[in-house]
Scaffold this motif. Structure first.
Motif, mmCIF file in Angstrom:
data_model
loop_
_atom_site.group_PDB
_atom_site.id
_atom_site.type_symbol
_atom_site.label_atom_id
_atom_site.label_comp_id
_atom_site.label_asym_id
_atom_site.label_seq_id
_atom_site.Cartn_x
_atom_site.Cartn_y
_atom_site.Cartn_z
ATOM 1 N N MET A 170 41.114 46.312 34.209
ATOM 2 C CA MET A 170 41.411 47.457 34.400
ATOM 3 C C MET A 170 41.077 47.802 35.756
ATOM 4 S SD MET A 170 39.834 51.178 32.889
ATOM 5 C CE MET A 170 38.588 51.175 33.989
ATOM 6 N N VAL A 171 42.028 48.680 36.537
ATOM 7 C CA VAL A 171 41.552 49.250 37.753
ATOM 8 C C VAL A 171 42.159 50.748 37.775
ATOM 9 C CG1 VAL A 171 43.913 48.649 38.904
ATOM 10 C CG2 VAL A 171 41.677 49.029 40.193
ATOM 11 N N GLY A 172 41.449 51.518 38.660
ATOM 12 C CA GLY A 172 41.727 52.925 38.439
ATOM 13 C C GLY A 172 41.043 53.635 39.712
ATOM 14 N N LEU A 173 41.506 54.840 40.049
ATOM 15 C CA LEU A 173 40.589 55.642 40.925
ATOM 16 C C LEU A 173 39.474 56.030 40.266
ATOM 17 C CD1 LEU A 173 41.899 56.500 43.923
ATOM 18 C CD2 LEU A 173 43.708 55.868 42.213
ATOM 19 N N GLY A 174 38.402 56.065 41.145
ATOM 20 C CA GLY A 174 37.125 56.531 40.303
ATOM 21 C C GLY A 174 36.984 58.030 40.320
ATOM 22 N N GLY A 175 35.662 58.282 40.019
ATOM 23 C CA GLY A 175 35.069 59.917 40.115
ATOM 24 C C GLY A 175 36.032 60.563 38.794
ATOM 25 N N ILE A 176 36.514 61.638 39.138
ATOM 26 C CA ILE A 176 37.186 62.511 38.266
ATOM 27 C C ILE A 176 38.437 61.905 37.901
ATOM 28 C CG2 ILE A 176 38.431 63.810 40.213
ATOM 29 C CD1 ILE A 176 38.285 66.420 38.575
ATOM 30 N N PRO A 204 44.672 35.604 32.929
ATOM 31 C CA PRO A 204 44.284 35.937 34.469
ATOM 32 C C PRO A 204 45.275 36.376 34.911
ATOM 33 C CG PRO A 204 44.863 33.505 33.916
ATOM 34 C CD PRO A 204 44.821 34.353 32.425
ATOM 35 N N ILE A 205 44.977 37.282 36.033
ATOM 36 C CA ILE A 205 46.032 37.951 37.046
ATOM 37 C C ILE A 205 46.265 37.010 38.347
ATOM 38 C CG2 ILE A 205 45.572 40.133 36.076
ATOM 39 C CD1 ILE A 205 44.109 40.690 38.778
ATOM 40 N N ASP A 206 47.167 37.250 39.024
ATOM 41 C CA ASP A 206 47.239 36.818 40.308
ATOM 42 C C ASP A 206 47.655 37.877 41.547
ATOM 43 O OD1 ASP A 206 49.836 37.807 40.123
ATOM 44 O OD2 ASP A 206 50.751 35.666 39.861
ATOM 45 N N ALA A 207 47.592 37.546 42.627
ATOM 46 C CA ALA A 207 47.662 38.901 43.679
ATOM 47 C C ALA A 207 48.904 39.627 43.366
ATOM 48 C CB ALA A 207 47.863 38.193 45.040
ATOM 49 N N ALA A 208 50.064 39.293 42.599
ATOM 50 C CA ALA A 208 51.283 40.064 42.544
ATOM 51 C C ALA A 208 50.809 41.007 41.420
ATOM 52 C CB ALA A 208 52.439 39.164 42.252
ATOM 53 N N ASP A 209 50.126 40.456 40.473
ATOM 54 C CA ASP A 209 49.625 41.541 39.319
ATOM 55 C C ASP A 209 48.686 42.391 39.877
ATOM 56 O OD1 ASP A 209 50.904 39.793 37.039
ATOM 57 O OD2 ASP A 209 49.362 38.437 37.127
ATOM 58 N N LEU A 253 48.038 48.454 41.369
ATOM 59 C CA LEU A 253 47.683 49.617 42.088
ATOM 60 C C LEU A 253 48.887 50.215 42.218
ATOM 61 C CD1 LEU A 253 45.808 47.712 44.986
ATOM 62 C CD2 LEU A 253 44.867 48.953 42.863
ATOM 63 N N GLY A 254 50.084 49.510 42.194
ATOM 64 C CA GLY A 254 51.211 50.367 42.482
ATOM 65 C C GLY A 254 51.583 51.429 41.232
ATOM 66 N N GLU A 255 50.820 51.016 40.034
ATOM 67 C CA GLU A 255 51.036 52.035 38.807
ATOM 68 C C GLU A 255 50.270 53.248 38.888
ATOM 69 O OE1 GLU A 255 50.476 50.051 35.114
ATOM 70 O OE2 GLU A 255 51.763 48.305 35.516
ATOM 71 N N LEU A 285 40.222 45.285 48.240
ATOM 72 C CA LEU A 285 40.079 45.574 46.667
ATOM 73 C C LEU A 285 40.834 44.654 45.772
ATOM 74 C CD1 LEU A 285 39.749 47.911 44.649
ATOM 75 C CD2 LEU A 285 41.913 48.846 45.311
ATOM 76 N N ILE A 286 41.926 44.269 46.302
ATOM 77 C CA ILE A 286 42.603 43.214 45.531
ATOM 78 C C ILE A 286 41.890 41.880 45.292
ATOM 79 C CG2 ILE A 286 44.492 41.503 45.763
ATOM 80 C CD1 ILE A 286 46.318 44.087 46.748
ATOM 81 N N GLU A 287 41.013 41.472 46.393
ATOM 82 C CA GLU A 287 40.266 40.221 46.003
ATOM 83 C C GLU A 287 39.354 40.394 45.240
ATOM 84 O OE1 GLU A 287 38.990 36.588 46.935
ATOM 85 O OE2 GLU A 287 40.892 37.495 47.675
ATOM 86 N N VAL A 288 38.708 41.618 45.124
ATOM 87 C CA VAL A 288 37.656 41.911 44.159
ATOM 88 C C VAL A 288 38.231 41.922 42.689
ATOM 89 C CG1 VAL A 288 36.149 43.918 43.110
ATOM 90 C CG2 VAL A 288 36.262 43.401 45.646
ATOM 91 N N MET A 289 39.569 42.411 42.584
ATOM 92 C CA MET A 289 40.048 42.341 41.436
ATOM 93 C C MET A 289 40.524 41.054 40.740
ATOM 94 S SD MET A 289 42.764 45.447 41.824
ATOM 95 C CE MET A 289 44.035 45.126 40.488
ATOM 96 N N LEU A 290 40.765 39.871 41.852
ATOM 97 C CA LEU A 290 40.802 38.592 41.446
ATOM 98 C C LEU A 290 39.696 37.993 41.229
ATOM 99 C CD1 LEU A 290 43.635 37.780 44.370
ATOM 100 C CD2 LEU A 290 43.994 37.867 42.057
ATOM 101 N N ARG A 291 38.577 38.232 41.926
ATOM 102 C CA ARG A 291 37.372 37.554 41.405
ATOM 103 C C ARG A 291 36.754 38.048 40.244
ATOM 104 N NH1 ARG A 291 34.875 34.974 45.918
ATOM 105 N NH2 ARG A 291 36.195 35.376 47.945
#
Length: 733
Positions: free
Chosen positions: A144-150, A164-169, A174-176, A197-203
């Motif tokens: 999962m990824v999202g804007l934090g806080g509120i 597993p995801i790749d860079a395109a995923d 993020l585009g959603e 940010l994408i690198e963290v998502m891939l790791r």
């Protein structure tokens, strides 16, 4: 050190941290260990150390760079902020000491067993994001990824994908996000380093990431927040919830042959055995024999009965061993308790058995019997469909369970966990113009799983598109991996999307991960579309039956052409609602259409609004001239012609709609590979017009054009086509 050795070392260090936590009886990693795990996967975390008390916390602060954050560390306090166990922006060691002393007096903290206090350097300012993971009960690890806080607490602005995801995923996730613009920079704020940010998502969620490496051990993961700035990304909080120790996974049967060879006897049987037919009563097995005869099965039918010499006019046999030839397909409708032994004694003389009988895993008291059924099938060398299903329909093999099913071999392959719904799909689909390469009901899927039959259809040259009705996908990971590589479109009607039950959410990720998230992610990562109703299922399969998909130019721009101004306006709205464009034509196209001098009341802006009087021009062949300009000059991705049939009643001696099919046939021949063309034929509900529409449907089917009842239904189907084209482009490159 090689990449493989690095990955193995990461896995080993993580296993050590997890094992140590389990040995202490903990259900989660403490924050220090959680951050150590992140650092092991190359994710930046603030420098930090664990202090036993206020004095040591102050001493540690003297060795780090301020400002500081101090957090309580306790196996009994998972949500530190709620307990008052977090202090931010502490300028120096003295402030750290005071903060620890004050937090220690908080009621929830004073009552808890403490491991100590984490003192860490504050991360630089930036945009707060949340990155999380959890183990979906069907598909395994998800990210999962999202804007934090509120944005995560209130707006729930998040996106999910199956790992597993790749860079395109990652980029698509993020585009959603509705708040994606904030990452680019808004109201004078600087943009952030999205690549970091994408690198963290891939790791976290990539093929060699944390979630895949520790798939069996991590139930939930929460990095909230991850601070992303113009200079990189730092995970400043880590919550790792451990899963319950896993038992042994059930063995997954391995297909000894290709899917085509394994299931050929199902779709093209030469010998069919029937167990459960009687000489006295007319039960479901007797009905099956009668329907097979009426359908024209050309192979051998063998009723199997312990004592009867003849059933339904056919010689009966005592067992599989007694039949003149080995059995390709067996239809079994006897008492549930007898079936395990019947299968065990097959002795390799039955390839595939379909168990119609119920009383197995669909009820609590039948679960052990279902396990015995599978064990018996293994012993007897039989692959089993079901139990608790209705049968298989294969027009190419002369096999059927519905009455009066179409004999014509089609191109749509169906797999369904509901027998009754499959009958509905076949019969309703027939009236709509669908024709099938096969339809298999699999009930409880005790042995043969959905993905195995999908593999057959994917390899089957007769099948263009696949439709699935599923309630429980069984081996979800295998299903997902297969669909990721699929080169045919798949439509999924999913039952029970909201009642699988969820783990008790101990993180934002767990709280936001509803049952449907895995299926929604599946749709975004594979050439599959989820639909909500049988009508939508049939509509989209009908389009796929007739259209040659265009992955190189996925459907988006649509021409709407028909009679009725209000219908055109509402139709434009319906297309906009599914993110397809009915946009006005450029001036050069409009000029060509206006030069035709069509009757008054005609509008050619797109939608092309043509009153009945216009469509009657040249006995309906004027539509061909309009379509020539649309195809040759406007180049849309799809054309939907919509006609209100009641408006043509009593209007002239020639039926322009009948001629329209000649026009369409000529247009498609003239513009091969051009826009998809579909019809929406609306009626007033009268029997006469409904019959007339049925006549038109048959004419449309003959020339390969799908017919819909309403414009919104066509819009949804075309949107599904566009999605499938985009996903197939991703698969095929």
């Amino acid at each position: 050190m090689t990449i493989q050795n690095t990955q193995a070392l990461r896995g080993l260090r993580g296993k050590t941290l997890i094992s140590q936590a389990r040995e202490k009886g903990r259900l989660s990693l403490d924050e220090a260990d959680g951050k150590a795990l992140l650092a092991d996967f190359g994710i930046r975390v603030p420098r930090s150390r664990l202090a036993a008390d206020a004095a040591q916390a102050a001493a540690i602060a003297g060795e780090l760079d301020g400002p500081f954050v101090v957090k309580v560390v306790s196996p009994e306090i998972l949500h530190k902020s709620d307990a008052g166990g977090v202090a931010l922006r502490l300028p120096d060691a003295a402030a750290v000491r005071v903060a620890v002393e004050e937090m220690a007096q908080k009621p929830l903290i004073a009552a808890a067993t403490l491991d100590g206090w984490l003192v860490e350097e504050m991360a630089p300012a930036g945009r707060e994001m949340v990155i999380g993971g959890y183990r979906d009960p069907q598909f395994g690890p998800m990210l999962m990824v999202g804007l934090g806080g509120i944005f995560v607490e209130v707006l729930r602005d998040v996106a999910f994908r199956i790992c597993p995801i790749d860079a395109a995923d990652a980029e698509a996730m993020l585009g959603e996000l509705k708040g994606r613009a904030l990452l680019k920079g808004a109201r004078g704020e600087a943009g952030v380093d999205e690549a970091a940010l994408i690198e963290v998502m891939l790791r976290i969620g990539g093929a060699d990431g944390l979630l895949m490496t520790h798939e069996a051990d991590i139930a939930e993961l929460d990095l909230n927040p991850v601070i992303v700035s113009a200079t990189g990304a730092v995970a400043v909080d880590a919550r790792v919830i451990l899963s319950a120790p896993a038992g042994a996974e059930p063995a997954v049967p391995v297909l000894q042959d290709s899917a085509g060879e394994t299931f050929r006897p199902l779709f093209e049987p030469r010998t069919v055995a029937v167990l459960g037919a009687s000489t006295k009563d007319v039960g479901i097995a007797n009905t099956f024999i009668r329907r097979m005869k009426a359908f024209g099965f050309a192979g051998s039918l063998y009723p199997i009965h312990p004592t009867a010499p003849e059933i339904e006019g056919l010689k009966a046999y005592a067992s599989f061993a007694a039949t003149p030839e080995p059995v390709d397909y067996a239809y079994i409708a006897v008492g549930a308790e007898r079936i395990p032994n019947i299968l065990a004694e097959a002795g390799g003389r039955c390839r595939i058995a379909q168990v119609i009988s119920s009383g197995f895993g669909e009820v609590e008291e039948g679960k052990a019997l279902q396990e015995a059924l599978v064990e018996g099938a293994r012993k007897g060398g039989v692959r089993v469909l079901g139990p608790n299903c209705l049968g298989t329909y294969s027009p190419r093999g002369g096999l059927t369970f519905p009455s009066d099913a179409p004999r014509e071999v089609g191109t749509i392959g169906i797999v369904s966990q509901s027998g009754g719904l499959t009958t509905d799909i076949i019969k309703r689909g027939e009236w709509r113009g669908l024709r099938f390469s096969g339809a298999v009901t699999i009930g409880n899927s005790a042995d043969v799983k959905p993905h195995e039959l999908v593999a057959y259809y994917l390899d089957d040259p007769q099948t263009r598109a696949i439709g699935l009705y599923l309630e429980d996908v069984k081996q979800g990971r295998a299903f997902f991996e297969m669909l990721k590589q699929a080169r045919k479109p798949i439509v999924i009607l999913k039952g029970g999307r909201s009642n699988l039950g969820r783990l008790a959410a101990a993180s934002h990720t767990g709280a936001l991960a509803g049952d449907e998230k895995g299926w929604s992610a599946l749709q975004e990562q594979t050439p599959a579309v989820l639909v909500s109703t049988v009508d939508e299922f049939i509509d989209l399969l009908l389009a796929l039956q007739h259209f040659d998909l265009h992955p190189e130019r996925p459907t988006r721009a649509v021409t709407l052409f028909g009679n009725g101004g209000g219908s055109s306006v509402l139709g434009t709205d319906a297309f906009a609602a599914v993110e397809l464009d009915v946009a006005p034509y450029p001036p050069e196209v409009r000029e060509r259409l206006e030069a035709m001098k069509l009757p008054p009341g005609t509008s050619v802006a797109n939608p092309i609004d043509t009153p009945v009087r216009t469509l009657q021009e040249k006995d309906g062949f004027v539509a061909g001239e309009i379509l020539d300009i649309v195809y040759g000059q406007a180049h849309p991705d799809a054309v939907l012609m919509h006609l209100n049939l009641s408006a043509f009643v009593g209007r002239g001696s020639v039926d322009p709609i009948d001629n329209l099919f000649t026009v369409i046939e000529h247009t498609r021949a003239k513009w091969p590979g051009g826009a998809h063309l579909a019809l929406a034929l609306r009626t007033d509900g009268s029997a006469a017009l409904d019959d007339r529409r049925r006549h038109y449907r048959e004419k449309a089917r003959a020339i390969g054009v799908p017919v819909f009842d309403e414009i919104p239904a066509a819009a949804k189907a075309l949107a599904g086509v566009g999605h499938l084209e985009r996903r197939l482009r991703a698969v095929t490159g």
